[in-house]
Design a protein around this motif. Structure first.
Motif, PDB file in Angstrom:
ATOM      1  N   THR A 208     -57.135 -38.523 -60.845  1.00  0.00           N
ATOM      2  CA  THR A 208     -58.119 -37.772 -60.059  1.00  0.00           C
ATOM      3  C   THR A 208     -58.960 -36.887 -60.971  1.00  0.00           C
ATOM      4  OG1 THR A 208     -56.788 -37.755 -58.027  1.00  0.00           O
ATOM      5  CG2 THR A 208     -58.422 -35.994 -58.283  1.00  0.00           C
ATOM      6  N   GLU A 209     -60.263 -36.901 -60.761  1.00  0.00           N
ATOM      7  CA  GLU A 209     -61.177 -36.050 -61.511  1.00  0.00           C
ATOM      8  C   GLU A 209     -62.007 -35.213 -60.534  1.00  0.00           C
ATOM      9  OE1 GLU A 209     -63.563 -38.327 -64.142  1.00  0.00           O
ATOM     10  OE2 GLU A 209     -61.885 -38.975 -65.401  1.00  0.00           O
ATOM     11  N   LEU A 210     -62.253 -33.971 -60.905  1.00  0.00           N
ATOM     12  CA  LEU A 210     -63.022 -33.060 -60.048  1.00  0.00           C
ATOM     13  C   LEU A 210     -64.063 -32.358 -60.906  1.00  0.00           C
ATOM     14  CD1 LEU A 210     -61.515 -30.748 -57.347  1.00  0.00           C
ATOM     15  CD2 LEU A 210     -63.342 -29.953 -58.834  1.00  0.00           C
ATOM     16  N   LYS A 211     -65.312 -32.349 -60.428  1.00  0.00           N
ATOM     17  CA  LYS A 211     -66.404 -31.720 -61.165  1.00  0.00           C
ATOM     18  C   LYS A 211     -67.277 -30.902 -60.207  1.00  0.00           C
ATOM     19  CE  LYS A 211     -66.798 -35.348 -64.706  1.00  0.00           C
ATOM     20  NZ  LYS A 211     -67.720 -36.353 -65.329  1.00  0.00           N
ATOM     21  N   LEU A 212     -67.740 -29.746 -60.699  1.00  0.00           N
ATOM     22  CA  LEU A 212     -68.716 -28.936 -59.986  1.00  0.00           C
ATOM     23  C   LEU A 212     -69.979 -28.909 -60.824  1.00  0.00           C
ATOM     24  CD1 LEU A 212     -65.918 -27.885 -58.807  1.00  0.00           C
ATOM     25  CD2 LEU A 212     -67.153 -25.804 -58.250  1.00  0.00           C
ATOM     26  N   ASN A 213     -71.059 -29.464 -60.285  1.00  0.00           N
ATOM     27  CA  ASN A 213     -72.289 -29.531 -61.063  1.00  0.00           C
ATOM     28  C   ASN A 213     -73.483 -29.686 -60.132  1.00  0.00           C
ATOM     29  OD1 ASN A 213     -73.905 -29.724 -63.421  1.00  0.00           O
ATOM     30  ND2 ASN A 213     -73.909 -31.955 -63.253  1.00  0.00           N
ATOM     31  N   ARG A 214     -74.518 -28.863 -60.363  1.00  0.00           N
ATOM     32  CA  ARG A 214     -75.769 -28.940 -59.613  1.00  0.00           C
ATOM     33  C   ARG A 214     -75.549 -28.925 -58.096  1.00  0.00           C
ATOM     34  NH1 ARG A 214     -79.356 -33.372 -63.101  1.00  0.00           N
ATOM     35  NH2 ARG A 214     -79.300 -32.199 -65.075  1.00  0.00           N
ATOM     36  N   GLY A 215     -74.699 -28.054 -57.658  1.00  0.00           N
ATOM     37  CA  GLY A 215     -74.476 -27.879 -56.234  1.00  0.00           C
ATOM     38  C   GLY A 215     -73.579 -28.914 -55.589  1.00  0.00           C
ATOM     39  N   LEU A 216     -72.957 -29.769 -56.402  1.00  0.00           N
ATOM     40  CA  LEU A 216     -72.079 -30.809 -55.869  1.00  0.00           C
ATOM     41  C   LEU A 216     -70.632 -30.563 -56.271  1.00  0.00           C
ATOM     42  CD1 LEU A 216     -74.202 -34.023 -56.541  1.00  0.00           C
ATOM     43  CD2 LEU A 216     -74.098 -32.636 -54.457  1.00  0.00           C
ATOM     44  N   PHE A 217     -69.732 -30.763 -55.343  1.00  0.00           N
ATOM     45  CA  PHE A 217     -68.291 -30.661 -55.555  1.00  0.00           C
ATOM     46  C   PHE A 217     -67.785 -32.101 -55.534  1.00  0.00           C
ATOM     47  CE2 PHE A 217     -64.837 -27.351 -54.658  1.00  0.00           C
ATOM     48  CZ  PHE A 217     -63.827 -28.126 -55.185  1.00  0.00           C
ATOM     49  N   SER A 218     -67.790 -32.753 -56.702  1.00  0.00           N
ATOM     50  CA  SER A 218     -67.516 -34.191 -56.782  1.00  0.00           C
ATOM     51  C   SER A 218     -66.056 -34.463 -57.108  1.00  0.00           C
ATOM     52  CB  SER A 218     -68.403 -34.846 -57.847  1.00  0.00           C
ATOM     53  OG  SER A 218     -69.766 -34.638 -57.544  1.00  0.00           O
ATOM     54  N   ILE A 219     -65.432 -35.291 -56.279  1.00  0.00           N
ATOM     55  CA  ILE A 219     -64.035 -35.665 -56.488  1.00  0.00           C
ATOM     56  C   ILE A 219     -63.937 -37.180 -56.585  1.00  0.00           C
ATOM     57  CG2 ILE A 219     -61.700 -35.643 -55.524  1.00  0.00           C
ATOM     58  CD1 ILE A 219     -62.417 -33.066 -54.084  1.00  0.00           C
ATOM     59  N   THR A 220     -63.396 -37.661 -57.670  1.00  0.00           N
ATOM     60  CA  THR A 220     -63.131 -39.087 -57.848  1.00  0.00           C
ATOM     61  C   THR A 220     -61.625 -39.269 -57.786  1.00  0.00           C
ATOM     62  OG1 THR A 220     -65.081 -39.353 -59.259  1.00  0.00           O
ATOM     63  CG2 THR A 220     -63.400 -41.079 -59.374  1.00  0.00           C
TER      64      THR A 220
ATOM     65  N   LEU B 142     -69.617 -31.401 -50.804  1.00  0.00           N
ATOM     66  CA  LEU B 142     -68.512 -32.268 -51.193  1.00  0.00           C
ATOM     67  C   LEU B 142     -68.948 -33.727 -51.299  1.00  0.00           C
ATOM     68  CD1 LEU B 142     -65.478 -32.549 -51.782  1.00  0.00           C
ATOM     69  CD2 LEU B 142     -65.096 -32.750 -49.316  1.00  0.00           C
ATOM     70  N   VAL B 143     -68.622 -34.331 -52.447  1.00  0.00           N
ATOM     71  CA  VAL B 143     -68.873 -35.752 -52.686  1.00  0.00           C
ATOM     72  C   VAL B 143     -67.535 -36.390 -53.052  1.00  0.00           C
ATOM     73  CG1 VAL B 143     -70.026 -37.461 -54.138  1.00  0.00           C
ATOM     74  CG2 VAL B 143     -71.225 -35.361 -53.482  1.00  0.00           C
ATOM     75  N   ILE B 144     -67.165 -37.456 -52.354  1.00  0.00           N
ATOM     76  CA  ILE B 144     -65.885 -38.122 -52.595  1.00  0.00           C
ATOM     77  C   ILE B 144     -66.131 -39.546 -53.080  1.00  0.00           C
ATOM     78  CG2 ILE B 144     -63.677 -38.839 -51.595  1.00  0.00           C
ATOM     79  CD1 ILE B 144     -64.076 -36.653 -49.474  1.00  0.00           C
ATOM     80  N   ASN B 145     -65.672 -39.836 -54.271  1.00  0.00           N
ATOM     81  CA  ASN B 145     -65.773 -41.177 -54.840  1.00  0.00           C
ATOM     82  C   ASN B 145     -64.377 -41.798 -54.845  1.00  0.00           C
ATOM     83  OD1 ASN B 145     -68.602 -40.791 -55.598  1.00  0.00           O
ATOM     84  ND2 ASN B 145     -67.808 -39.415 -57.178  1.00  0.00           N
ATOM     85  N   LYS B 146     -64.152 -42.784 -53.988  1.00  0.00           N
ATOM     86  CA  LYS B 146     -62.835 -43.406 -53.891  1.00  0.00           C
ATOM     87  C   LYS B 146     -62.685 -44.516 -54.931  1.00  0.00           C
ATOM     88  CE  LYS B 146     -59.930 -42.717 -51.678  1.00  0.00           C
ATOM     89  NZ  LYS B 146     -59.497 -43.223 -50.368  1.00  0.00           N
ATOM     90  N   ILE B 147     -61.514 -44.537 -55.571  1.00  0.00           N
ATOM     91  CA  ILE B 147     -61.167 -45.585 -56.532  1.00  0.00           C
ATOM     92  C   ILE B 147     -59.806 -46.156 -56.144  1.00  0.00           C
ATOM     93  CG2 ILE B 147     -62.520 -44.646 -58.446  1.00  0.00           C
ATOM     94  CD1 ILE B 147     -60.004 -43.285 -59.473  1.00  0.00           C
ATOM     95  N   ASP B 148     -59.501 -47.347 -56.611  1.00  0.00           N
ATOM     96  CA  ASP B 148     -58.236 -47.997 -56.254  1.00  0.00           C
ATOM     97  C   ASP B 148     -57.048 -47.371 -56.982  1.00  0.00           C
ATOM     98  OD1 ASP B 148     -59.524 -49.756 -54.553  1.00  0.00           O
ATOM     99  OD2 ASP B 148     -59.875 -51.222 -56.135  1.00  0.00           O
ATOM    100  N   ARG B 149     -57.258 -46.996 -58.223  1.00  0.00           N
ATOM    101  CA  ARG B 149     -56.184 -46.388 -59.002  1.00  0.00           C
ATOM    102  C   ARG B 149     -56.807 -45.535 -60.108  1.00  0.00           C
ATOM    103  NH1 ARG B 149     -56.005 -51.806 -60.530  1.00  0.00           N
ATOM    104  NH2 ARG B 149     -54.282 -52.181 -59.105  1.00  0.00           N
TER     105      ARG B 149
END
Length: 232
Positions: free
Chosen positions: A102-114, A92-99
């Motif tokens: 929400t985007e979610l991607k699964l790629n190369r072993g990463l569960f990335s959430i912005t 799990l990778v969490i990228n926090k933004i102010d506004r």
């Protein structure tokens, strides 16, 4: 019908299923369930006299299966934690933004959430639900083509998060799957769907039920064990 008895200091619980078989059969399944299949009208005393001498073997089987149930920590939904999707693990990778959206991607072993949200659990569960809607339906449609004997039934499919079972099937064709299954491999999900489809033919876990399941899916026990191990 359920019974329980003790062997030494260990309590053994078992489910008795009656059928038109001629002998008493005792099985232990990977989830720890002990199933006794007996001829109709067999007295409980007769069943106990037959299975009690096998108690040491039953406990040995249960302990063996317990080795394949690793302890899974409660999900914290923090960076670096692993989450499963269709049999694979993602960090799990969490990228926090102010506004923003929400985007979610699964790629190369990463569960990335912005996201700007602090509730990552809701985001992930929403993702699982959406994917389950598509994947479960696709797999059911595929299996109905492969096994046309089930096409004569009026089947409906839904899913929800459940704590104690992978699925259920009512006699009117309503199949409910555990949304958690979206974390398992497609082969394991297909096993659960086929298990429930077989209940349309044999409502109980009788000898005939397991014969039907074994005919259409000979390796079902290995898939069941893998499912319980991966999602324990």
């Amino acid at each position: 019908m359920r019974i329980e008895y003790t062997y030494g200091k260990r309590k053994i619980e078992a489910e008795i299923l009656y059928s038109n078989r001629k002998t008493i059969d005792l099985r232990v399944f990977p989830q720890g369930h002990v199933i006794i299949t007996a001829p109709e009208d067999t007295p409980i005393e007769t069943i106990l006299n037959k299975v009690k001498p096998k108690s040491k073997w039953v406990i040995s089987q249960i302990r063996t299966f317990e080795l394949y149930r690793p302890f899974t920590k409660e999900r914290l939904y923090i960076p670096g934690e692993t989450h499963r999707y269709l049999g694979r693990q993602y960090k799990l990778v969490i990228n926090k933004i102010d506004r923003g959206k929400t985007e979610l991607k699964l790629n190369r072993g990463l569960f990335s959430i912005t996201t700007a949200s602090d509730n990552v659990e809701i985001i992930i569960n929403k993702f699982y639900k959406a994917k389950a809607n598509v994947v479960f339906t696709e797999l059911l449609d595929k299996l109905l083509v492969e096994f046309p004997q089930f096409k004569n039934y009026d089947i409906s499919l839904s899913h929800r998060f459940m704590k104690k079972r992978w699925g259920s099937c009512s006699m009117d064709g309503k199949i409910i799957l555990n949304t958690e299954l979206i974390k398992a491999s497609k082969a394991c999900v297909e096993y659960v769907i086929l298990h429930e489809l077989c209940h349309l033919i044999h409502p109980n876990h009788s000898k005939e039920f397991y014969k039907e399941l074994s005919t259409i899916l000979p390796n079902w026990e290995k898939l069941k064990l893998k499912l319980e191990k991966d999602l324990a």
